[in-house]
Write a protein that holds these residues in place. Structure first.
Motif, PDB file in Angstrom:
ATOM      1  N   MET A   1       0.824  -1.190   0.000  1.00 28.73           N
ATOM      2  CA  MET A   1       0.000   0.000   0.000  1.00 28.73           C
ATOM      3  C   MET A   1       0.868   1.254   0.000  1.00 28.73           C
ATOM      4  O   MET A   1       0.617   2.189  -0.726  1.00 28.73           O
ATOM      5  N   MET A   2       1.881   1.277   0.836  1.00 32.47           N
ATOM      6  CA  MET A   2       2.700   2.477   0.933  1.00 32.47           C
ATOM      7  C   MET A   2       3.472   2.743  -0.353  1.00 32.47           C
ATOM      8  O   MET A   2       3.785   3.885  -0.646  1.00 32.47           O
ATOM      9  N   TYR A   5       1.101   4.754  -2.227  1.00 31.75           N
ATOM     10  CA  TYR A   5       0.960   6.011  -1.496  1.00 31.75           C
ATOM     11  C   TYR A   5       2.152   6.927  -1.784  1.00 31.75           C
ATOM     12  O   TYR A   5       1.993   8.096  -2.061  1.00 31.75           O
ATOM     13  N   ASN A   6       3.355   6.375  -1.735  1.00 27.39           N
ATOM     14  CA  ASN A   6       4.555   7.166  -2.007  1.00 27.39           C
ATOM     15  C   ASN A   6       4.629   7.577  -3.479  1.00 27.39           C
ATOM     16  O   ASN A   6       5.116   8.656  -3.791  1.00 27.39           O
ATOM     17  N   PHE A  14      -2.859  12.286   6.168  1.00 31.16           N
ATOM     18  CA  PHE A  14      -4.272  12.022   6.456  1.00 31.16           C
ATOM     19  C   PHE A  14      -4.615  12.294   7.918  1.00 31.16           C
ATOM     20  O   PHE A  14      -5.654  12.858   8.216  1.00 31.16           O
ATOM     21  N   SER A  36      -7.705   0.594   2.926  1.00 34.74           N
ATOM     22  CA  SER A  36      -6.598   1.404   2.408  1.00 34.74           C
ATOM     23  C   SER A  36      -6.339   2.605   3.302  1.00 34.74           C
ATOM     24  O   SER A  36      -5.186   2.908   3.636  1.00 34.74           O
ATOM     25  N   LEU A  37      -7.389   3.287   3.712  1.00 33.97           N
ATOM     26  CA  LEU A  37      -7.249   4.436   4.603  1.00 33.97           C
ATOM     27  C   LEU A  37      -6.671   3.995   5.937  1.00 33.97           C
ATOM     28  O   LEU A  37      -5.782   4.652   6.482  1.00 33.97           O
ATOM     29  N   CYS A  40      -2.975   3.433   5.565  1.00 37.59           N
ATOM     30  CA  CYS A  40      -2.272   4.718   5.396  1.00 37.59           C
ATOM     31  C   CYS A  40      -2.148   5.435   6.734  1.00 37.59           C
ATOM     32  O   CYS A  40      -1.066   5.931   7.084  1.00 37.59           O
ATOM     33  N   GLU A  43       0.372   3.642   8.968  1.00 36.16           N
ATOM     34  CA  GLU A  43       1.745   3.905   8.539  1.00 36.16           C
ATOM     35  C   GLU A  43       2.194   5.300   8.984  1.00 36.16           C
ATOM     36  O   GLU A  43       3.283   5.476   9.529  1.00 36.16           O
ATOM     37  N   GLU A  44       1.341   6.290   8.762  1.00 35.23           N
ATOM     38  CA  GLU A  44       1.682   7.660   9.152  1.00 35.23           C
ATOM     39  C   GLU A  44       1.867   7.783  10.662  1.00 35.23           C
ATOM     40  O   GLU A  44       2.845   8.354  11.139  1.00 35.23           O
TER      41      GLU A  44
END
Length: 63
Positions: A1-2, A5-6, A14, A36-37, A40, A43-44
């Motif tokens: 996923m990242m 995102y990257n 987010f 997905s959200l 994200c 990860e953040e």
């Protein structure tokens, strides 16, 4: 996923847009994009400390 995102070179975080504060509990509802959200956000936020991610449905590891 990242990786995706990257690639998108998102210019914001987010968790800041949603106003998520440290040590808060956040729920995600709706009809698409929740997983997905969630990943994200996890990860953040993991860059600031520990994060617990859980669900009431099945989540499969991304490939």
């Amino acid at each position: 996923m990242m990786k995706l995102y990257n690639k998108l070179k998102v210019k914001f975080l987010f968790w800041k847009k949603f106003g998520i504060k440290k040590n808060s509990v956040t729920g995600i509802t709706g009809s698409g994009g929740k997983t997905s959200l969630m990943f994200c956000l996890a990860e953040e936020l993991s860059k600031q400390g520990k994060v617990l991610v859980t669900t009431t449905t099945k989540i499969y590891e991304t490939r």
